[in-house]
Structures are given as structure tokens and as C-alpha cells.
Design an enzyme around this catalytic site. Sequence first.
Site, PDB file in Angstrom:
ATOM      1  N   GLU A  84      16.582   2.053  43.929  1.00 17.69           N
ATOM      2  CA  GLU A  84      15.841   3.119  44.595  1.00 17.69           C
ATOM      3  C   GLU A  84      14.531   3.527  43.928  1.00 17.69           C
ATOM      4  O   GLU A  84      13.603   3.933  44.605  1.00 17.69           O
ATOM      5  CB  GLU A  84      16.745   4.360  44.720  1.00 17.69           C
ATOM      6  CG  GLU A  84      17.985   4.145  45.568  1.00 17.69           C
ATOM      7  CD  GLU A  84      17.634   3.864  47.012  1.00 17.69           C
ATOM      8  OE1 GLU A  84      16.837   4.622  47.600  1.00 17.69           O
ATOM      9  OE2 GLU A  84      18.143   2.868  47.561  1.00 17.69           O
ATOM     10  N   SER A 109      34.748 -20.775  76.617  1.00 17.16           N
ATOM     11  CA  SER A 109      34.215 -21.123  77.938  1.00 17.16           C
ATOM     12  C   SER A 109      33.697 -19.932  78.737  1.00 17.16           C
ATOM     13  O   SER A 109      33.159 -20.133  79.827  1.00 17.16           O
ATOM     14  CB  SER A 109      35.285 -21.859  78.750  1.00 17.16           C
ATOM     15  OG  SER A 109      35.549 -23.125  78.179  1.00 17.16           O
TER      16      SER A 109
END
Length: 822
Positions: A136, A417
Site C-alpha cells: 500500500e 453442448s
Amino acid sequence: MSDQSPPPGWTPRDPDTPEEPGQNGPTGRSGQEGKAGKAGRTPKARRPRTGWRRFVPGWRLVLGCLLLFALLLGGALVAGYLLVDIPPANSAAIAQSNVYLYSDGSQLARDGEVNRVNVPLSQIPRTVQEAVLAAEDRDFHSERAVDPKAMLRAAWNTLMGKGKQSGSTITQQYVKNYYLGQEQTVSRKVKEFFIAIKLGREESKNHILEGYLNTSYFGRNAYGIQAAAQAYYGKDVGKLTTAEGAYLATLLNSPSAFDVVAHPQSRARAVARWNYILDGMVKKGWMSQAERAATRFPEPGKIRPAAGLSGQRGYLVEAVKDYILDHKILDDATLAEGGYRITTTIDKRRQNAFVDAVDEEMVSELEPGTRKADRLVRAGGASIDPATGKVVAMYGGIDYTKQYVNNATRHDYQVASTFKPFVFTSAVENGSRTRDGRRITPNTIYNGDNRRPVVGSSVPFAPENEGRLSYGDITVNTATDLSVNAVYAQMAVDVGTDKVKKTAISLGIPENTPNFVSGPAMALGTMQASVLDMTQAYATLADHGRYTPYTLVEKITKEGDTVKLPDRTPLQVVSREAADTTTSMLVSVVDNGTGTAALAAGHPAAGKTGTAEQDRAAWFAGYTPDLVTVVSMMGQDPDTGTLQPLYGALGENRIGGGGYPARIWAAYTKTALEASEPEDFDLELEPGAAQSPPPPPPADTPEQSPDDEQSPGPPARPSRPTGGQNNGGQSQGGQNQGQSQGQNQGGQNNGGATNQGTDAGTSRGTDQGSTQGADQGTAQGADQGSTQGADAGADAGTTAGPQGLTQGGTTAGRRPLPEFVE
């Protein structure tokens, strides 16, 4: 005394007029030259500005404005510093919960209980502190409380479209977490700026870092580093390793997205961020290269949901949270701050109907104590109103407190499918033609033989049909009914795989879906879209090609203020003819094909079945004109989390999409639509799609020209085999002979029949290195001796291979057994 009068011709000087340079001086000119230079001279005037120069301020004005601005800015900074005081801790915000409501306003769930245990900095390992700084603010100990250059750089990057940037130091983030709030307003940023300056002057760096680590949000409802250590690793913060500390530091960037347990699809990004942090520690000298090389990614533990989120509530709340965060309606910390009333789109009655359908059709049949495979069974489902895009119901799993991953939103199972309709939609949308120039319609003839090599692909591909069946020449409509891989792989190449992918994305499949790769194999559904993603795409087909982005959120308010939601304007992404012609074929799948179980819904329906590789998942995606629902059954080891086949689950050799998923779909749809009358589809088909196909042309008829829009007629539709007699060879009465002696009919396909009818459902099919049944009339040894009935599934004494007499590549008059199709 001499006369002082001027010489002749000399003009007396006016004593009140200043002497000009050169006049009567050492360099002055005299006589006629002087008179010529002075005659009629007036004071020199400034030349007026013309053109664009009139609009450019002079340097004096610019300098004056800059000085004035600096004066005002300095005054504002001084005034702000004097007027803004350090407020008390924002305790009210952290004490609030978020309330989630059904669409009718009744309460769905409440979350937000504060999980926080403050610890002194001395109890936090030094390496964990350094990991947070590497993530940070690497210059925290040497920098000022605010960094104006970083703030300006972040603002510029944001304006340039490089994503939302933060230029805040750890001090500013601590001020936002502890003293202010998460709202993105100018006034809050101004207060944050001045409070950070004051705090930096009045408090030590260690005090600020300690406060930051105890107030930051790490996800899993964990506020502060101690709560995070318990939530992710089940230990106190003092026992965290460097690797674990680096992972917790990773979460500060995006707590929800980087939780690799809740969001496995984000694992690569989370690991990349983790590596960035460790590399930063090496650069700062906080870690040696040898230690870095020996560090391995620390897998976090399972999620332990709150008891109030049991059943489906936890899945729904997490899905709504993800929607809010993914669409940047609120960010992680702001949402975690609490106090929001979130009205969802979930219809309580339909939600209950979905749960009941899964319980009655599947859960009640499970016997995990006696059938080991039943321990692997998972189910997920989602239901969308296609006209509005609202998600009205969702099934995430058996119980959020027992199976915490939402099966409706996960992205690690192949869609199989259920992808095939997108290939055909793309074919119609792009006016595509076969390799020999015939326009692709439901009546177009393709060769459906097993392992038929795809023509025209840069990547060699010879797909295997379900059950290893060959169908010969069949129509696209029949190939859709029976889910023939060979036909759709060739069709994807005929259309263009990039065009197919573009169409799928237009329908609603996210472009970043895992394994979404352009290629002939994509037609078999190798990508890993979520159930919710597939529901979105099928909703576009159901709404005649009009894409309406789905939503889980109806309204968000806090203290009387309403949060703005993203625009969801519908967009026609494919033509109505393309969508409706696809729907017409999916109606046939339900009426005549692999999805007939869906007829139990009692409403006209369209749908598609799918079975993933190694039977790890079975799908049914279906819709009526006003409701779209996708159901998937999945196999997963409850201990290791690995994906597993569903062979033997629920006492079935195989689980297909036309079985349990279709039955769940029908039971749910019947209840969900019980208040409405059955409604037929209103379809507008592409030219030629609705015409009855003509009979097939004679064998010596030349191929049609590309300009002929009418596809040749289909051969006879394959039908169910009737017994142990194989017309292309004699079945050996169900014995383990492993051979079928076919006859050569006209020199075509020597012995084109395979005997797969063995006692106890065992097949000696293909797969030991060569297929000899179709090419040489003999099918020998599969997978070191046999492929069990789960793969072949033929009853004793019944031939279930490429049945019948093979005549010029056409399967004559036989339809495969249900277990051989999806």
C-alpha cells in the site's frame, strides 16, 4: 558682452518640453538634418493587437493572476488547517448492518455484524507490517502524511481511462476508515486531506500504522488484521507467516475479488498481486532473495459463514454483493460500512419453488451413506425474466453454511453442448454457408460421422460424438436434437470461430470467461461460463435477440438517499430471425430430442441439454416465452474441492442433461408459471427454415451451386434400435466376442457396424490406439480391455454402436438409445 541669441535657422526650445535624445547633444544632428528629423514628430503610440493576439493575456496579467492564486491557495490551506478538527472515531458507521429484501419488500437477510479485535502494533509480526507497506505505501516511514504529487498522478490516470486510481497514503486511508467514511465526495476528500496533515503532525507513524491495520477491511466480514488472520487462517495475527501476511495485504486492494476460495476464477490475479508484494519487500530490503525464492502461496482456509445466512440466503446475499461490486455501484469498504437497504429482484415465491424442485427431484434421491458418488453431487440454477433482465430466482447449493461456493455463479465447469445454439445463431446472423456453398439453415445437410475430421480448420480436430456414434448425413435440426458433435464442430469452422465467439459475447457471455478460446472445439462447449452467464445468453435468445443486461438489484437506499444503479437499456444484438430460428430448433429438442423431460412443465418450451467432459457436469438450458432457466448438476469432492465425474451418482450409470437437470427445470417452471396460461412462441424464421425439406437427391445429382438457397433434404431420421440383430453384421447375442462381422455394402464402409452389446453393459469399443470397428469391421479393446456401461451403456444383447447398415455414410433408419445422447 557677446550676443547669446541662437544662430539663424535654429528653432528656440520650449523650456517646458523635455530634450529628446540626440537633440543639441554630442550625438545630436544639427542644421537641415535635424530639422528634417524633428518636423511634425509626435509621441510614439502602442500598436494595437490584432487577430488572435487580442485574446492572449499579457505577461503582466498572467503573473498577477498566478500570484493571486497562490495567495488564495495559501489562505485556503491555512484556513482549512485551522478550521478542520480531528473528529471522534466513526463508531456509528461500523455498528450498522445491511438489510437485503425480496422484490416484495419482505426481508431476505441481514449482514454486517462487526467482527473486529484491536491489537497493538507490537503483536503484529514485523514481516506482516512490511508486507502491508509493500502493498500500500512503501515509503510510509519517510513520506509526509499526504502526497500531492501522487494524488495528482492518480487523478490524471483516472481521467485518462487507466482505471480508478488512488493516490492516498496510509495516513489518508486510516483517516477515511476511522474518522470519516467511504463515500466518494469532494467534501470528504477535502476533510481527509486536512485531517491527515494534522494527524501526521500530532501522531507517530507507529500509531497511524497500528490504527490502519486495526480498521482496514479484509473481506469475510473481517475488520482489522486480527479478525482477518482468524477468518482466513484460523490463527492469531502473531502467528502469521510472511507469506500469509502478504496474502492478507493482497486483500486490501480488493477484498472480495481476491478471496481465492470464494472466487476461484480470480486466483491468477490474486497470486500476481501476492507476488508483487513479495517482490516489493525484496526491493526495500525487507526480505532476501533466498527467502523470496522459498516462499509458496499460502492457501487460505474455508469460509465460515454466519448462521443467519444459512440455506439459500447466503448464496443470494453474496451474489447481490458481487453484482454491486462488479458493476461499481459501491466499493468493498463502502458496502461493508453498512446501513444500506438493498431491494433485490428475487421473487420469494419463485425462489421457494426452485428450492422445492431441486429437493423433490434430486436431493430426496441422494443416498450419500450407501452410494459414494452421491457425496459428489452439486446443483446450481438461475432464472431470469427475459423481458426485464431481472433474476427472479437462484439456486446456489444445498446450504451456504455447508457448501459455501455458489454453484450458480462459479466459473469452473464446461458448459458442454448448451453452447451449440450460439454456433447456429451466429451462422444465421452472418449468412454463413457450408464448405460447398449451401446456406446454413435447420434443413442443411451435414455429415455426422464419429471422429470425422473437421475441414478448413487450421487446428486438426476430429471430434468424438456422444457414445461414439456415427449418424451419416443428417440435417442441422436433427443434429441439434441429438447433439451431434461432428456437425457442430464443422459448422463452427464454416461460420468462422471468431464470429461464433463474437455472437456468444453479444448474447451475454462475458469475454473474459475461462477457456473461451476460438477454435472448432468451442462448439462442444469447452468454455467455463457460469450458470448465471448462460441464463443471460439464453434470455437474449428468448427475447428475440434483444439483450437486456441482467440485474439482481431493484433499489439501494441509505438514510433516505437512493444510490444510482447502472443503465440497462436493451439492445438488439442479433437479428430476430437469427434468434427465433434458433428457438425453433430448441423447441424440437424438447419435443423430439434429448430434452423431452421438459415437457412435464406443461408449457411450450425450448431447450438444450449438455454433458461436460468426463461427465463432470450435466446441463439443461430452457425457456418459455416469458421465463428462462438454466439448471446444472456438478461433481465435486467435498473434501478436496476437485471436480469429479458423476458416474454412478443417484444410481445412474451416467447423468445427462436430459435427466435430472431437465426434470428439475420442468418442476420449477411448472410452479413458477402456474398463475399464467401456456403461451406459444411468436417466431419469425429465416427464409427456408420453416419449409418442409424435399427428398434427398439421387446419388449422381451434382452439388448445388452457392446461389441455391434451398438446402437438400435430409435422410430418414435416425430411430431407436429394436433388438440384437445388427443389419450390417450379426450381433453375437450379447456375448463378449468384441467383434461385429459387417458386410461391405457396395464397397462402402467395410463392416460399418460395431457390436457394443455385452453382458453387464460392458463395451469392447474403441480407444486402445485405433478404431477398427468402423474402418475394418472389428471393434476391439477399449481402455485396457473394456469401457464400462457408463461409457457405452448398452443393454446385454443389444448393439448400440454406429447401428445398422452404413450406406454411403448415412445411418439408415435407427435412432440411438437415450444413454448415448445428451
